[in-house]
Design a protein around this motif. Sequence first.
Motif, PDB file in Angstrom:
ATOM      1  N   ALA A 132     113.084  73.009  56.473  1.00 24.31           N
ATOM      2  CA  ALA A 132     113.068  72.541  55.094  1.00 24.31           C
ATOM      3  C   ALA A 132     113.086  73.743  54.154  1.00 24.31           C
ATOM      4  CB  ALA A 132     111.817  71.707  54.839  1.00 24.31           C
ATOM      5  N   THR A 133     113.686  73.554  53.003  1.00 24.38           N
ATOM      6  CA  THR A 133     113.629  74.564  51.954  1.00 24.38           C
ATOM      7  C   THR A 133     112.446  74.243  51.054  1.00 24.38           C
ATOM      8  OG1 THR A 133     116.020  74.878  51.975  1.00 24.38           O
ATOM      9  CG2 THR A 133     114.845  75.614  50.009  1.00 24.38           C
ATOM     10  N   ILE A 134     111.502  75.175  50.949  1.00 24.59           N
ATOM     11  CA  ILE A 134     110.305  74.948  50.151  1.00 24.59           C
ATOM     12  C   ILE A 134     110.251  75.970  49.023  1.00 24.59           C
ATOM     13  CG2 ILE A 134     108.867  76.314  51.720  1.00 24.59           C
ATOM     14  CD1 ILE A 134     107.568  73.180  50.074  1.00 24.59           C
ATOM     15  N   GLY A 135     110.234  75.473  47.796  1.00 16.55           N
ATOM     16  CA  GLY A 135     110.221  76.334  46.632  1.00 16.55           C
ATOM     17  C   GLY A 135     108.805  76.629  46.168  1.00 16.55           C
ATOM     18  N   ILE A 136     108.541  77.893  45.856  1.00 19.36           N
ATOM     19  CA  ILE A 136     107.221  78.339  45.418  1.00 19.36           C
ATOM     20  C   ILE A 136     107.314  78.799  43.964  1.00 19.36           C
ATOM     21  CG2 ILE A 136     105.295  79.903  45.891  1.00 19.36           C
ATOM     22  CD1 ILE A 136     105.851  77.983  48.162  1.00 19.36           C
ATOM     23  N   HIS A 144     104.934  90.375  42.518  1.00 21.64           N
ATOM     24  CA  HIS A 144     104.186  91.013  43.604  1.00 21.64           C
ATOM     25  C   HIS A 144     103.571  89.987  44.549  1.00 21.64           C
ATOM     26  CE1 HIS A 144     101.284  90.130  40.397  1.00 21.64           C
ATOM     27  NE2 HIS A 144     100.370  90.058  41.342  1.00 21.64           N
ATOM     28  N   ARG A 145     103.502  88.722  44.120  1.00 16.40           N
ATOM     29  CA  ARG A 145     102.921  87.685  44.972  1.00 16.40           C
ATOM     30  C   ARG A 145     103.937  87.102  45.955  1.00 16.40           C
ATOM     31  NH1 ARG A 145     100.527  83.270  41.303  1.00 16.40           N
ATOM     32  NH2 ARG A 145      99.738  82.496  43.297  1.00 16.40           N
ATOM     33  N   ALA A 146     105.185  87.439  45.793  1.00 17.36           N
ATOM     34  CA  ALA A 146     106.223  86.871  46.650  1.00 17.36           C
ATOM     35  C   ALA A 146     106.280  87.601  47.992  1.00 17.36           C
ATOM     36  CB  ALA A 146     107.581  86.956  45.956  1.00 17.36           C
ATOM     37  N   ASN A 147     106.755  86.877  48.978  1.00 13.27           N
ATOM     38  CA  ASN A 147     107.061  87.456  50.297  1.00 13.27           C
ATOM     39  C   ASN A 147     105.865  88.043  51.028  1.00 13.27           C
ATOM     40  OD1 ASN A 147     109.855  86.873  50.025  1.00 13.27           O
ATOM     41  ND2 ASN A 147     110.107  88.718  48.775  1.00 13.27           N
ATOM     42  N   ASN A 148     104.668  87.526  50.777  1.00  8.23           N
ATOM     43  CA  ASN A 148     103.525  88.022  51.542  1.00  8.23           C
ATOM     44  C   ASN A 148     102.699  86.896  52.137  1.00  8.23           C
ATOM     45  OD1 ASN A 148     102.279  87.016  49.284  1.00  8.23           O
ATOM     46  ND2 ASN A 148     100.993  88.812  48.905  1.00  8.23           N
ATOM     47  N   ARG A 149     103.278  85.733  52.240  1.00  9.12           N
ATOM     48  CA  ARG A 149     102.554  84.626  52.845  1.00  9.12           C
ATOM     49  C   ARG A 149     103.158  84.276  54.193  1.00  9.12           C
ATOM     50  NH1 ARG A 149     105.232  79.877  53.112  1.00  9.12           N
ATOM     51  NH2 ARG A 149     103.303  78.838  53.687  1.00  9.12           N
ATOM     52  N   ARG A 150     102.356  83.593  54.991  1.00 11.67           N
ATOM     53  CA  ARG A 150     102.839  83.134  56.286  1.00 11.67           C
ATOM     54  C   ARG A 150     103.927  82.090  56.105  1.00 11.67           C
ATOM     55  NH1 ARG A 150      98.511  80.163  59.758  1.00 11.67           N
ATOM     56  NH2 ARG A 150      99.479  78.267  58.986  1.00 11.67           N
ATOM     57  N   VAL A 151     104.971  82.195  56.856  1.00  9.14           N
ATOM     58  CA  VAL A 151     106.064  81.229  56.807  1.00  9.14           C
ATOM     59  C   VAL A 151     106.063  80.425  58.099  1.00  9.14           C
ATOM     60  CG1 VAL A 151     108.549  80.904  56.612  1.00  9.14           C
ATOM     61  CG2 VAL A 151     107.431  82.734  55.317  1.00  9.14           C
ATOM     62  N   ASP A 256      91.360  91.358  36.151  1.00  2.08           N
ATOM     63  CA  ASP A 256      90.885  91.347  37.535  1.00  2.08           C
ATOM     64  C   ASP A 256      92.097  91.113  38.419  1.00  2.08           C
ATOM     65  OD1 ASP A 256      89.753  90.996  40.001  1.00  2.08           O
ATOM     66  OD2 ASP A 256      88.245  89.549  39.367  1.00  2.08           O
ATOM     67  N   GLU A 257      92.559  92.158  39.046  1.00  2.00           N
ATOM     68  CA  GLU A 257      93.815  92.048  39.786  1.00  2.00           C
ATOM     69  C   GLU A 257      93.708  91.106  40.967  1.00  2.00           C
ATOM     70  OE1 GLU A 257      93.164  95.978  42.645  1.00  2.00           O
ATOM     71  OE2 GLU A 257      94.743  95.947  41.129  1.00  2.00           O
ATOM     72  N   ALA A 258      92.486  90.723  41.355  1.00  2.00           N
ATOM     73  CA  ALA A 258      92.343  89.817  42.489  1.00  2.00           C
ATOM     74  C   ALA A 258      92.688  88.385  42.115  1.00  2.00           C
ATOM     75  CB  ALA A 258      90.914  89.872  43.046  1.00  2.00           C
ATOM     76  N   GLU A 259      92.543  88.015  40.821  1.00  2.06           N
ATOM     77  CA  GLU A 259      92.791  86.625  40.488  1.00  2.06           C
ATOM     78  C   GLU A 259      94.247  86.289  40.790  1.00  2.06           C
ATOM     79  OE1 GLU A 259      91.302  83.593  37.386  1.00  2.06           O
ATOM     80  OE2 GLU A 259      92.781  84.816  36.380  1.00  2.06           O
ATOM     81  N   GLY A 260      94.435  85.121  41.363  1.00  2.00           N
ATOM     82  CA  GLY A 260      95.783  84.701  41.725  1.00  2.00           C
ATOM     83  C   GLY A 260      96.228  85.265  43.054  1.00  2.00           C
ATOM     84  N   ALA A 261      95.305  85.861  43.828  1.00  2.00           N
ATOM     85  CA  ALA A 261      95.699  86.497  45.073  1.00  2.00           C
ATOM     86  C   ALA A 261      95.830  85.519  46.226  1.00  2.00           C
ATOM     87  CB  ALA A 261      94.705  87.597  45.459  1.00  2.00           C
ATOM     88  N   CYS A 262      95.601  84.232  45.960  1.00  2.78           N
ATOM     89  CA  CYS A 262      95.861  83.254  47.015  1.00  2.78           C
ATOM     90  C   CYS A 262      97.329  83.337  47.413  1.00  2.78           C
ATOM     91  CB  CYS A 262      95.508  81.855  46.542  1.00  2.78           C
ATOM     92  SG  CYS A 262      93.735  81.536  46.528  1.00  2.78           S
ATOM     93  N   ASP A 263      97.601  83.069  48.662  1.00  8.90           N
ATOM     94  CA  ASP A 263      98.890  83.391  49.252  1.00  8.90           C
ATOM     95  C   ASP A 263     100.088  82.852  48.489  1.00  8.90           C
ATOM     96  OD1 ASP A 263      97.832  83.050  52.740  1.00  8.90           O
ATOM     97  OD2 ASP A 263      97.264  84.438  51.166  1.00  8.90           O
ATOM     98  N   SER A 264     100.750  83.706  47.793  1.00 10.13           N
ATOM     99  CA  SER A 264     102.084  83.500  47.237  1.00 10.13           C
ATOM    100  C   SER A 264     102.364  82.096  46.747  1.00 10.13           C
ATOM    101  CB  SER A 264     103.120  83.893  48.271  1.00 10.13           C
ATOM    102  OG  SER A 264     103.087  85.280  48.438  1.00 10.13           O
ATOM    103  N   GLY A 265     101.677  81.724  45.701  1.00  8.79           N
ATOM    104  CA  GLY A 265     102.082  80.519  45.014  1.00  8.79           C
ATOM    105  C   GLY A 265     101.502  79.234  45.546  1.00  8.79           C
ATOM    106  N   TRP A 266     100.741  79.292  46.612  1.00  6.75           N
ATOM    107  CA  TRP A 266     100.187  78.059  47.138  1.00  6.75           C
ATOM    108  C   TRP A 266      98.911  77.672  46.405  1.00  6.75           C
ATOM    109  CZ3 TRP A 266     102.484  74.993  50.795  1.00  6.75           C
ATOM    110  CH2 TRP A 266     103.632  75.511  51.382  1.00  6.75           C
TER     111      TRP A 266
END
Length: 269
Positions: A132-136, A144-151, A256-266
């Motif tokens: 499936a194609t899943i859009g984030i 910087h949040r792109a391409n660092n989550r488990r696929v 706070d650079e940590a905010e939003g650090a949950c895996d790439s858009g999820w």
Amino acid sequence: MSTLRSISYGGGVQSTALLALAAAGRINFPLFLMANVGDDSENPLTLKYLDEYAKPYAADHGIELAVLDRVKRDGATETLMGRLTREGSRSLPIPVRMSNGAPGTRSCTADFKIKVIGKELKRRGATPAAPATIGIGISVDEIHRANNRRVEPHEEIVYPLLDLGLRRTDCARIIREAGLPVPPKSSCFFCPFHRPETWHDMRRDQPVEFEKSCQLEDLLNKRRGELGKDPVYLTRFNRPLREAIPDGVDLLPMFDEAEGACDSGWCMT
């Protein structure tokens, strides 16, 4: 190849902009999947926006917006707050702050977001041979949040906002032009990645959720104390939330650079 195309919908600004773009025919995503970590865990303002605006708007434009729960093998629904507060639980799936202020390891995003949506995509026919194609919903200012989550093997991740060169401010404009109010930032209300001013706003505007967060922190540390372990906190300030976020005191914005650090858009999109 699978023709299944879905957006991972979080209920925030970026993913709601994707909903407006899909409704306008600017992107081809007829399905939006939202993994609900629990009505006792999501920000109530996000759930209110979902029911009052997002669901009716999607239905009016022929878009399926499905809200998914985490369902265990015995058929019971599990929420993130439920896992944290379960009697005898030692689980710390959220990124609580350790004594040095650094976030601990977490499994909340994988267990309550990625796996839940992945399971639904499989149910709808996605396979490694036909993913499936899943859009984030990651915008240019958060590239910087792109391409660092488990696929997952049955998924192909794409970033429509990056393809269109859109920033978060553009997303807010797109939402307003669609006739929708801009939604609040989405996240679990007790997320340790909140900025100090987010906690401050919650104490002022959502006192019930702020107090529940304090009680959760108290419970986690009561259990850790019984096990002889160091305390953990929901802020980086190495002290309890009630003390770290004073009542009635205005805070200047702090990055706070940590905010939003949950895996790439999820989370928090």
